[in-house]
Motif scaffolding. Structure first.
Motif, PDB file in Angstrom:
ATOM      1  N   ASN A   1      31.411  19.570  39.962  1.00  0.00           N
ATOM      2  CA  ASN A   1      31.275  20.490  41.077  1.00  0.00           C
ATOM      3  C   ASN A   1      30.413  21.685  40.687  1.00  0.00           C
ATOM      4  OD1 ASN A   1      31.988  21.487  43.707  1.00  0.00           O
ATOM      5  ND2 ASN A   1      33.430  22.886  42.727  1.00  0.00           N
ATOM      6  N   ILE A   2      29.438  22.023  41.531  1.00  0.00           N
ATOM      7  CA  ILE A   2      28.662  23.252  41.358  1.00  0.00           C
ATOM      8  C   ILE A   2      29.477  24.382  41.974  1.00  0.00           C
ATOM      9  CG2 ILE A   2      26.513  24.464  41.910  1.00  0.00           C
ATOM     10  CD1 ILE A   2      26.073  22.056  40.068  1.00  0.00           C
ATOM     11  N   LEU A   3      29.695  25.445  41.208  1.00  0.00           N
ATOM     12  CA  LEU A   3      30.498  26.558  41.704  1.00  0.00           C
ATOM     13  C   LEU A   3      29.734  27.359  42.745  1.00  0.00           C
ATOM     14  CD1 LEU A   3      32.036  25.770  39.104  1.00  0.00           C
ATOM     15  CD2 LEU A   3      32.471  28.189  38.766  1.00  0.00           C
ATOM     16  N   ASN A   4      30.436  27.810  43.768  1.00  0.00           N
ATOM     17  CA  ASN A   4      29.818  28.687  44.757  1.00  0.00           C
ATOM     18  C   ASN A   4      30.035  30.137  44.331  1.00  0.00           C
ATOM     19  OD1 ASN A   4      32.336  29.693  45.771  1.00  0.00           O
ATOM     20  ND2 ASN A   4      32.518  27.902  47.100  1.00  0.00           N
ATOM     21  N   GLY A   5      29.444  31.052  45.061  1.00  0.00           N
ATOM     22  CA  GLY A   5      29.507  32.460  44.709  1.00  0.00           C
ATOM     23  C   GLY A   5      30.918  33.007  44.612  1.00  0.00           C
ATOM     24  N   GLU A   6      31.803  32.595  45.512  1.00  0.00           N
ATOM     25  CA  GLU A   6      33.179  33.094  45.480  1.00  0.00           C
ATOM     26  C   GLU A   6      33.933  32.569  44.254  1.00  0.00           C
ATOM     27  OE1 GLU A   6      34.368  35.645  47.276  1.00  0.00           O
ATOM     28  OE2 GLU A   6      32.270  35.672  47.905  1.00  0.00           O
ATOM     29  N   GLU A   7      33.675  31.321  43.867  1.00  0.00           N
ATOM     30  CA  GLU A   7      34.310  30.777  42.663  1.00  0.00           C
ATOM     31  C   GLU A   7      33.805  31.513  41.414  1.00  0.00           C
ATOM     32  OE1 GLU A   7      35.149  26.124  43.696  1.00  0.00           O
ATOM     33  OE2 GLU A   7      33.051  26.780  43.639  1.00  0.00           O
ATOM     34  N   ILE A   8      32.524  31.835  41.392  1.00  0.00           N
ATOM     35  CA  ILE A   8      31.957  32.585  40.274  1.00  0.00           C
ATOM     36  C   ILE A   8      32.568  33.978  40.222  1.00  0.00           C
ATOM     37  CG2 ILE A   8      29.832  33.586  39.325  1.00  0.00           C
ATOM     38  CD1 ILE A   8      28.372  31.141  40.685  1.00  0.00           C
ATOM     39  N   ARG A   9      32.684  34.626  41.364  1.00  0.00           N
ATOM     40  CA  ARG A   9      33.312  35.956  41.434  1.00  0.00           C
ATOM     41  C   ARG A   9      34.735  35.897  40.858  1.00  0.00           C
ATOM     42  NH1 ARG A   9      32.421  40.371  44.645  1.00  0.00           N
ATOM     43  NH2 ARG A   9      31.113  39.185  46.086  1.00  0.00           N
ATOM     44  N   GLY A  10      35.492  34.881  41.223  1.00  0.00           N
ATOM     45  CA  GLY A  10      36.852  34.735  40.716  1.00  0.00           C
ATOM     46  C   GLY A  10      36.888  34.600  39.200  1.00  0.00           C
ATOM     47  N   LEU A  11      35.954  33.835  38.631  1.00  0.00           N
ATOM     48  CA  LEU A  11      35.915  33.677  37.173  1.00  0.00           C
ATOM     49  C   LEU A  11      35.435  34.946  36.477  1.00  0.00           C
ATOM     50  CD1 LEU A  11      34.615  30.007  36.837  1.00  0.00           C
ATOM     51  CD2 LEU A  11      36.907  30.877  36.325  1.00  0.00           C
ATOM     52  N   ILE A  12      34.599  35.717  37.141  1.00  0.00           N
ATOM     53  CA  ILE A  12      34.188  37.009  36.575  1.00  0.00           C
ATOM     54  C   ILE A  12      35.392  37.944  36.532  1.00  0.00           C
ATOM     55  CG2 ILE A  12      32.828  39.099  37.043  1.00  0.00           C
ATOM     56  CD1 ILE A  12      30.598  37.192  38.092  1.00  0.00           C
ATOM     57  N   GLU A  13      36.164  37.980  37.608  1.00  0.00           N
ATOM     58  CA  GLU A  13      37.314  38.880  37.692  1.00  0.00           C
ATOM     59  C   GLU A  13      38.458  38.454  36.785  1.00  0.00           C
ATOM     60  OE1 GLU A  13      38.096  38.862  41.899  1.00  0.00           O
ATOM     61  OE2 GLU A  13      36.375  40.173  42.323  1.00  0.00           O
ATOM     62  N   LYS A  14      38.699  37.147  36.662  1.00  0.00           N
ATOM     63  CA  LYS A  14      39.858  36.666  35.903  1.00  0.00           C
ATOM     64  C   LYS A  14      39.554  36.389  34.435  1.00  0.00           C
ATOM     65  CE  LYS A  14      41.949  34.556  39.927  1.00  0.00           C
ATOM     66  NZ  LYS A  14      41.749  33.436  40.804  1.00  0.00           N
ATOM     67  N   GLN A  15      38.327  35.923  34.131  1.00  0.00           N
ATOM     68  CA  GLN A  15      38.028  35.462  32.765  1.00  0.00           C
ATOM     69  C   GLN A  15      36.798  36.129  32.161  1.00  0.00           C
ATOM     70  OE1 GLN A  15      37.852  31.177  32.575  1.00  0.00           O
ATOM     71  NE2 GLN A  15      39.612  30.936  33.900  1.00  0.00           N
ATOM     72  N   SER A  16      36.242  37.143  32.821  1.00  0.00           N
ATOM     73  CA  SER A  16      35.023  37.807  32.330  1.00  0.00           C
ATOM     74  C   SER A  16      33.911  36.813  32.065  1.00  0.00           C
ATOM     75  CB  SER A  16      35.325  38.620  31.062  1.00  0.00           C
ATOM     76  OG  SER A  16      36.281  39.612  31.314  1.00  0.00           O
ATOM     77  N   LEU A  17      33.715  35.870  32.992  1.00  0.00           N
ATOM     78  CA  LEU A  17      32.651  34.867  32.851  1.00  0.00           C
ATOM     79  C   LEU A  17      31.307  35.527  32.588  1.00  0.00           C
ATOM     80  CD1 LEU A  17      31.590  31.925  33.115  1.00  0.00           C
ATOM     81  CD2 LEU A  17      31.360  32.365  35.576  1.00  0.00           C
ATOM     82  N   VAL A  18      30.994  36.587  33.318  1.00  0.00           N
ATOM     83  CA  VAL A  18      29.748  37.340  33.135  1.00  0.00           C
ATOM     84  C   VAL A  18      30.104  38.813  33.045  1.00  0.00           C
ATOM     85  CG1 VAL A  18      27.479  37.908  34.093  1.00  0.00           C
ATOM     86  CG2 VAL A  18      28.450  35.636  34.488  1.00  0.00           C
ATOM     87  N   SER A  19      29.508  39.504  32.079  1.00  0.00           N
ATOM     88  CA  SER A  19      29.656  40.956  31.976  1.00  0.00           C
ATOM     89  C   SER A  19      28.261  41.552  31.790  1.00  0.00           C
ATOM     90  CB  SER A  19      30.584  41.336  30.818  1.00  0.00           C
ATOM     91  OG  SER A  19      30.080  40.839  29.597  1.00  0.00           O
ATOM     92  N   GLY A  20      28.169  42.858  31.941  1.00  0.00           N
ATOM     93  CA  GLY A  20      26.889  43.533  31.773  1.00  0.00           C
ATOM     94  C   GLY A  20      25.980  43.470  32.987  1.00  0.00           C
ATOM     95  N   PHE A  21      26.468  42.909  34.090  1.00  0.00           N
ATOM     96  CA  PHE A  21      25.653  42.841  35.308  1.00  0.00           C
ATOM     97  C   PHE A  21      25.473  44.244  35.874  1.00  0.00           C
ATOM     98  CE2 PHE A  21      30.015  41.534  36.215  1.00  0.00           C
ATOM     99  CZ  PHE A  21      30.408  42.489  37.141  1.00  0.00           C
ATOM    100  N   LEU A  22      24.420  44.418  36.663  1.00  0.00           N
ATOM    101  CA  LEU A  22      24.079  45.729  37.196  1.00  0.00           C
ATOM    102  C   LEU A  22      24.697  45.986  38.567  1.00  0.00           C
ATOM    103  CD1 LEU A  22      20.327  45.702  36.174  1.00  0.00           C
ATOM    104  CD2 LEU A  22      22.270  46.641  34.914  1.00  0.00           C
ATOM    105  N   ASP A  23      24.736  44.957  39.408  1.00  0.00           N
ATOM    106  CA  ASP A  23      25.251  45.100  40.773  1.00  0.00           C
ATOM    107  C   ASP A  23      25.727  43.724  41.232  1.00  0.00           C
ATOM    108  OD1 ASP A  23      25.610  45.248  43.566  1.00  0.00           O
ATOM    109  OD2 ASP A  23      23.990  46.702  43.797  1.00  0.00           O
ATOM    110  N   LEU A  24      27.018  43.486  41.111  1.00  0.00           N
ATOM    111  CA  LEU A  24      27.568  42.160  41.415  1.00  0.00           C
ATOM    112  C   LEU A  24      27.212  41.700  42.823  1.00  0.00           C
ATOM    113  CD1 LEU A  24      29.211  39.791  40.347  1.00  0.00           C
ATOM    114  CD2 LEU A  24      31.265  40.939  41.191  1.00  0.00           C
ATOM    115  N   GLU A  25      27.250  42.605  43.783  1.00  0.00           N
ATOM    116  CA  GLU A  25      26.966  42.214  45.167  1.00  0.00           C
ATOM    117  C   GLU A  25      25.525  41.730  45.328  1.00  0.00           C
ATOM    118  OE1 GLU A  25      29.472  41.813  47.240  1.00  0.00           O
ATOM    119  OE2 GLU A  25      30.644  42.553  45.558  1.00  0.00           O
ATOM    120  N   LYS A  26      24.573  42.349  44.624  1.00  0.00           N
ATOM    121  CA  LYS A  26      23.164  41.923  44.704  1.00  0.00           C
ATOM    122  C   LYS A  26      22.899  40.679  43.877  1.00  0.00           C
ATOM    123  CE  LYS A  26      20.067  45.530  45.926  1.00  0.00           C
ATOM    124  NZ  LYS A  26      19.976  46.925  45.797  1.00  0.00           N
ATOM    125  N   GLN A  27      23.587  40.548  42.744  1.00  0.00           N
ATOM    126  CA  GLN A  27      23.279  39.469  41.813  1.00  0.00           C
ATOM    127  C   GLN A  27      24.012  38.169  42.120  1.00  0.00           C
ATOM    128  OE1 GLN A  27      23.384  42.570  38.315  1.00  0.00           O
ATOM    129  NE2 GLN A  27      22.803  40.573  37.512  1.00  0.00           N
TER     130      GLN A  27
END
Length: 171
Positions: free
Chosen positions: A5-31
């Motif tokens: 399964n290719i993750l959608n934006g909401e699934e990616i957001r959930g992994l960022i919030e729960k598991q720090s999948l991505v850090s150091g981003f500048l503006d989550l809403e834009k990126q």
């Protein structure tokens, strides 16, 4: 997440919030996009030397590089035709059941440049880097923090052991 399964934006957001999948981003809403996440340029380096690759990495030599300073108060890079190494602002922490692929943003392609990347392996943790190839004969201007690539995340059967190579950030 489901295997294949290719993750959608909401699934990616959930992994960022729960598991720090991505850090150091500048503006989550834009990126964050419907299908992935845009990564941004932190530094750009020109190659200064020859590299070498082999089967078991015993003869691996990474080429020398020199950082290209951004010009002006906004940090614009003026790049001529050629290949460059780009480091991103973002760091990833890939779980064992996820890999990622990167694609150039279409605006970069429309300017006559493209990217070359490897796979973000399950278990990889570190700052992302990729190659930027400028084909436009006149060159390209890139502003510091420009969104250049989009990572697309895909579920896999969890690996028993994740990436443990030299590019892994410890901790």
């Amino acid at each position: 997440m489901t295997v294949g399964n290719i993750l959608n934006g909401e699934e990616i957001r959930g992994l960022i919030e729960k598991q720090s999948l991505v850090s150091g981003f500048l503006d989550l809403e834009k990126q964050l996009t419907p299908n992935g996440m845009d990564f941004t340029a932190s530094t750009i380096h020109a190659f200064d030397g020859e590299g070498a690759v082999d089967f078991d990495n015993s003869g691996r030599v990474l080429p020398g590089v020199r950082e290209i300073p951004g010009e002006g108060t906004c940090g614009w890079w003026l790049l001529k035709q050629g290949a460059y190494r780009v480091s991103t602002n973002e760091t990833v922490r890939m779980p064992l059941g996820l890999i990622a692929f990167a694609f150039p943003r279409s605006s970069l392609l429309r300017c006559g440049a493209f990217t070359q990347t490897g796979v973000w392996d399950a278990g990889f943790h570190g700052r992302s880097e990729f190659i930027l190839v400028v084909q436009n004969p006149v060159g390209i201007r890139i502003r510091r923090n420009a969104r250049l690539i989009q990572l697309v995340f895909a579920g896999i059967n969890p690996a028993g052991k994740g990436y443990d190579g030299i590019y892994r950030q410890k901790g």
